[in-house]
Design an enzyme around this catalytic site. Structure first.
Site, PDB file in Angstrom:
ATOM      1  N   TYR A  72      -1.507 -47.935  18.564  1.00 47.61           N
ATOM      2  CA  TYR A  72      -1.130 -46.527  18.712  1.00 47.61           C
ATOM      3  C   TYR A  72       0.383 -46.365  18.619  1.00 47.61           C
ATOM      4  O   TYR A  72       0.893 -45.481  17.941  1.00 47.61           O
ATOM      5  CB  TYR A  72      -1.639 -45.986  20.054  1.00 47.61           C
ATOM      6  CG  TYR A  72      -1.484 -44.488  20.165  1.00 47.61           C
ATOM      7  CD1 TYR A  72      -2.550 -43.640  19.854  1.00 47.61           C
ATOM      8  CD2 TYR A  72      -0.274 -43.910  20.549  1.00 47.61           C
ATOM      9  CE1 TYR A  72      -2.412 -42.264  19.932  1.00 47.61           C
ATOM     10  CE2 TYR A  72      -0.123 -42.536  20.625  1.00 47.61           C
ATOM     11  CZ  TYR A  72      -1.196 -41.713  20.318  1.00 47.61           C
ATOM     12  OH  TYR A  72      -1.054 -40.353  20.390  1.00 47.61           O
ATOM     13  N   PHE A 124       8.140 -25.560  -4.308  1.00 44.54           N
ATOM     14  CA  PHE A 124       6.698 -25.756  -4.444  1.00 44.54           C
ATOM     15  C   PHE A 124       5.961 -24.767  -3.526  1.00 44.54           C
ATOM     16  O   PHE A 124       6.511 -24.341  -2.509  1.00 44.54           O
ATOM     17  CB  PHE A 124       6.368 -27.207  -4.081  1.00 44.54           C
ATOM     18  CG  PHE A 124       4.916 -27.547  -4.246  1.00 44.54           C
ATOM     19  CD1 PHE A 124       4.353 -27.604  -5.504  1.00 44.54           C
ATOM     20  CD2 PHE A 124       4.107 -27.800  -3.150  1.00 44.54           C
ATOM     21  CE1 PHE A 124       3.007 -27.912  -5.664  1.00 44.54           C
ATOM     22  CE2 PHE A 124       2.768 -28.110  -3.296  1.00 44.54           C
ATOM     23  CZ  PHE A 124       2.217 -28.161  -4.562  1.00 44.54           C
ATOM     24  N   ASP A 125       4.710 -24.419  -3.875  1.00 47.30           N
ATOM     25  CA  ASP A 125       3.946 -23.417  -3.100  1.00 47.30           C
ATOM     26  C   ASP A 125       3.978 -23.647  -1.593  1.00 47.30           C
ATOM     27  O   ASP A 125       4.201 -22.725  -0.819  1.00 47.30           O
ATOM     28  CB  ASP A 125       2.431 -23.392  -3.396  1.00 47.30           C
ATOM     29  CG  ASP A 125       2.068 -23.628  -4.826  1.00 47.30           C
ATOM     30  OD1 ASP A 125       2.972 -23.774  -5.660  1.00 47.30           O
ATOM     31  OD2 ASP A 125       0.863 -23.663  -5.093  1.00 47.30           O
ATOM     32  N   ASP A 214      12.954 -32.536  -1.945  1.00 43.90           N
ATOM     33  CA  ASP A 214      11.493 -32.540  -1.904  1.00 43.90           C
ATOM     34  C   ASP A 214      11.106 -33.573  -2.958  1.00 43.90           C
ATOM     35  O   ASP A 214      11.192 -33.328  -4.155  1.00 43.90           O
ATOM     36  CB  ASP A 214      10.950 -31.145  -2.228  1.00 43.90           C
ATOM     37  CG  ASP A 214       9.430 -31.106  -2.280  1.00 43.90           C
ATOM     38  OD1 ASP A 214       8.798 -32.173  -2.171  1.00 43.90           O
ATOM     39  OD2 ASP A 214       8.873 -30.007  -2.445  1.00 43.90           O
ATOM     40  N   ALA A 216       8.414 -35.586  -3.947  1.00 40.27           N
ATOM     41  CA  ALA A 216       7.075 -36.035  -4.340  1.00 40.27           C
ATOM     42  C   ALA A 216       7.082 -36.928  -5.577  1.00 40.27           C
ATOM     43  O   ALA A 216       6.372 -37.924  -5.645  1.00 40.27           O
ATOM     44  CB  ALA A 216       6.166 -34.826  -4.562  1.00 40.27           C
ATOM     45  N   LYS A 257       1.684 -38.515  -4.390  1.00 43.20           N
ATOM     46  CA  LYS A 257       2.177 -38.529  -5.763  1.00 43.20           C
ATOM     47  C   LYS A 257       2.792 -39.905  -6.050  1.00 43.20           C
ATOM     48  O   LYS A 257       2.087 -40.854  -6.336  1.00 43.20           O
ATOM     49  CB  LYS A 257       3.193 -37.402  -5.986  1.00 43.20           C
ATOM     50  CG  LYS A 257       2.625 -35.992  -6.160  1.00 43.20           C
ATOM     51  CD  LYS A 257       1.831 -35.467  -5.018  1.00 43.20           C
ATOM     52  CE  LYS A 257       1.503 -33.998  -5.094  1.00 43.20           C
ATOM     53  NZ  LYS A 257       2.282 -33.172  -4.192  1.00 43.20           N
ATOM     54  N   HIS A 449      -6.221 -18.520  -5.353  1.00 43.79           N
ATOM     55  CA  HIS A 449      -6.780 -19.287  -6.479  1.00 43.79           C
ATOM     56  C   HIS A 449      -7.826 -20.311  -6.051  1.00 43.79           C
ATOM     57  O   HIS A 449      -8.720 -20.630  -6.806  1.00 43.79           O
ATOM     58  CB  HIS A 449      -5.673 -19.957  -7.288  1.00 43.79           C
ATOM     59  CG  HIS A 449      -4.868 -20.969  -6.516  1.00 43.79           C
ATOM     60  ND1 HIS A 449      -3.994 -20.612  -5.512  1.00 43.79           N
ATOM     61  CD2 HIS A 449      -4.815 -22.307  -6.598  1.00 43.79           C
ATOM     62  CE1 HIS A 449      -3.437 -21.697  -5.025  1.00 43.79           C
ATOM     63  NE2 HIS A 449      -3.919 -22.747  -5.658  1.00 43.79           N
TER      64      HIS A 449
END
Ligand SMILES: *Cc1c(COP(=O)(O)O)cnc(C)c1O
Length: 459
Positions: A72, A124-125, A214, A216, A257, A449
């Site tokens: 843990y 990004f969204d 960011d 990714a 990614k 979407h």
């Protein structure tokens, strides 16, 4: 004779996929209300919905999973992952999270306040979502060239320094940080040059601001720097990665990614104050600081994936495949965001289905046609994804209307790329006959979407 290019891996385990008939697909897509997110994956032959979490892990990654320490607190696997991240990026404070948006949630909870302004290149969204849900504003400072799909530009994902400086000059006191997305996913998987990263750093320093990457697809970005930017041809990917992150104060990462794992993410920063502030949100949202939503075995696989995918041969194999698909589309004259991006091809639906009115969602119509043609599942990145204007509730037709074909890492062969290209050509050849698209019968208020229901518009 020069030897041809071939993949830098061979295949040790395979997963059968099944072709279907056109009649089956027509029934399935009707049952899915013409929304490919609603299709069971078994009804898909070649899945290009996303490159997120869909890559094939290597034997080394699967092997490392067996060595996971599931303690843990203080798991050996955490320290191994942190060591790899620090070695690659120089960022020593690491917080694991279950995926990229969780990293955003934890870090932005500490840094973003109501009324803040966060400039960057095409957020990004989920990044935008985590900014706007805190009643702050994401300001897109991407270069204008990114909006013209037919214009060739080696670094179409860059930040426009003039746009960024305008934001900083007027509103510096409201800016908690600048965020640069590498590669720029929304603009078509387009890279950001080292020169541009340096320009952003210089502006940040001038106004006393910090910079988050960011990250990714940071490794794919490094590949493009090596192959396209002057002065980098002889540097290793790992050297370029280090040079990139030397210009950042912190990073958020979707490991689904470029770390080639099915689930995982993290925050890393060089600043103890950011680390201390974010820690307080990791524990309630994600879990204790040395696992943050991940298993020990997942952290092992992530560490190996980062190490492998910052090697030139692995990246070359991947990006070569995306470029291969682009070349096939060039043969057929099919328009896409040029040049080919790192992780996907974005077909310009407004230039293909010119007879379909924008109110009937051309990119969605193209997505459905491609599925019916060959069982290939792409994803609309267009007017449906754009949602409605929060104030007027009108559809937003201002942006691009694209069909994205995301290519999973190490998953499909070039023969699959041929199937995708020929299926698209068949649709392209009868584009003039396609006069109608879809109308919405049900939609969610936000992120519609994923669940939208559609019906075909008849003549
Ligand atoms: C995927 C992605 C995210 C979010 O990561 P998840 O792992 O899907 O939560 C954030 N930014 C970019 C650029 C991405 O591509």
């Amino acid at each position: 004779m020069e030897l041809p290019f071939a993949e830098s891996w061979r295949i040790k385990m395979v997963e059968p996929i099944r072709k279907s008939t056109r009649a089956e697909r027509e029934q399935w897509i009707r049952e899915a209300h013409y929304n490919v997110f609603q299709l069971p994956a078994e009804q898909v032959y070649i899945d290009c919905l996303t490159d997120s979490g869909t890559g094939a892990m290597s034997d080394r990654q699967w092997g490392a999973m067996m060595t996971g320490d599931e303690s843990y607190a203080g798991a050996r696997s955490f320290f191994r992952m942190r060591g790899t991240i620090e070695r690659l990026t120089g960022l020593s404070h690491v917080i694991p999270t279950h995926q990229g948006r969780a990293a955003e949630n934890v870090l932005f909870s500490a840094l973003v306040r109501e009324g803040d302004i966060i400039p960057g290149n095409s957020h990004f969204d989920t990044t935008k979502g985590h900014i706007e849900s805190r009643r702050a504003f994401a300001v897109d400072c991407t270069i204008d060239e990114a909006r013209d799909t037919q214009l060739e530009h080696p670094f179409k994902g860059c930040v426009d320094p003039d746009k960024l400086e305008k934001v900083l000059a007027v509103n510096a006191d409201k800016v908690p940080f600048i965020i640069v997305t590498i590669t720029n996913n929304t603009a078509g998987g387009q890279p950001v040059s080292m020169r541009n990263l340096r320009e952003v750093r210089a502006l940040a320093d001038k106004y006393g601001k910090r910079v988050i990457f960011d990250s990714a697809r940071f490794a794919e970005n490094a590949y493009f720097i090596k192959t396209r930017e002057e002065g980098y041809a002889d540097k290793s990917i790992k050297e370029i990665v280090r040079e990139m992150f030397d210009l950042a104060d912190g990073m958020t990462m979707s490991a689904k990614k470029d770390a080639i794992v099915n689930m995982g993410g993290f925050i890393a920063t060089r600043h103890a104050d950011w680390f201390e502030a974010a820690k307080a949100y990791c524990i309630p949202f994600e879990g204790y600081l040395t696992y943050g939503g991940m298993n020990g075995r997942d952290m092992e696989a992530l560490a190996v994936g980062l190490d492998e995918n910052t090697e030139f041969d692995n990246l070359r194999t991947r990006i070569h495949q995306v470029e291969y698909l682009a070349k096939r589309l060039d043969e057929f004259g099919i328009p896409y965001q040029r040049p080919a991006g790192g992780h996907a091809i974005f077909i310009d639906a407004s230039k293909v289905l010119t007879n379909v009115p924008k109110e009937e969602f051309p990119a969605q119509a193209l997505t459905v046609e491609l599925y019916k043609e060959a069982g290939v599942r792409g994803c609309e990145i267009g007017y449906i994804l754009a949602d409605r204007d929060p104030v007027t509730r009108e559809n937003r037709f201002g942006g691009l209307d694209l069909l994205r074909l995301a290519i999973a890492r190490r998953t499909y062969t070039d023969n699959h790329m041929d199937v995708i290209a020929v299926a698209l050509k068949n649709v392209f050849d009868r584009r003039e006959e396609i006069r109608h698209g879809y109308r919405i019968t049900w939609e969610a208020e936000l992120m519609r979407h994923f669940t939208v229901r559609l019906e075909p518009v008849a003549d």
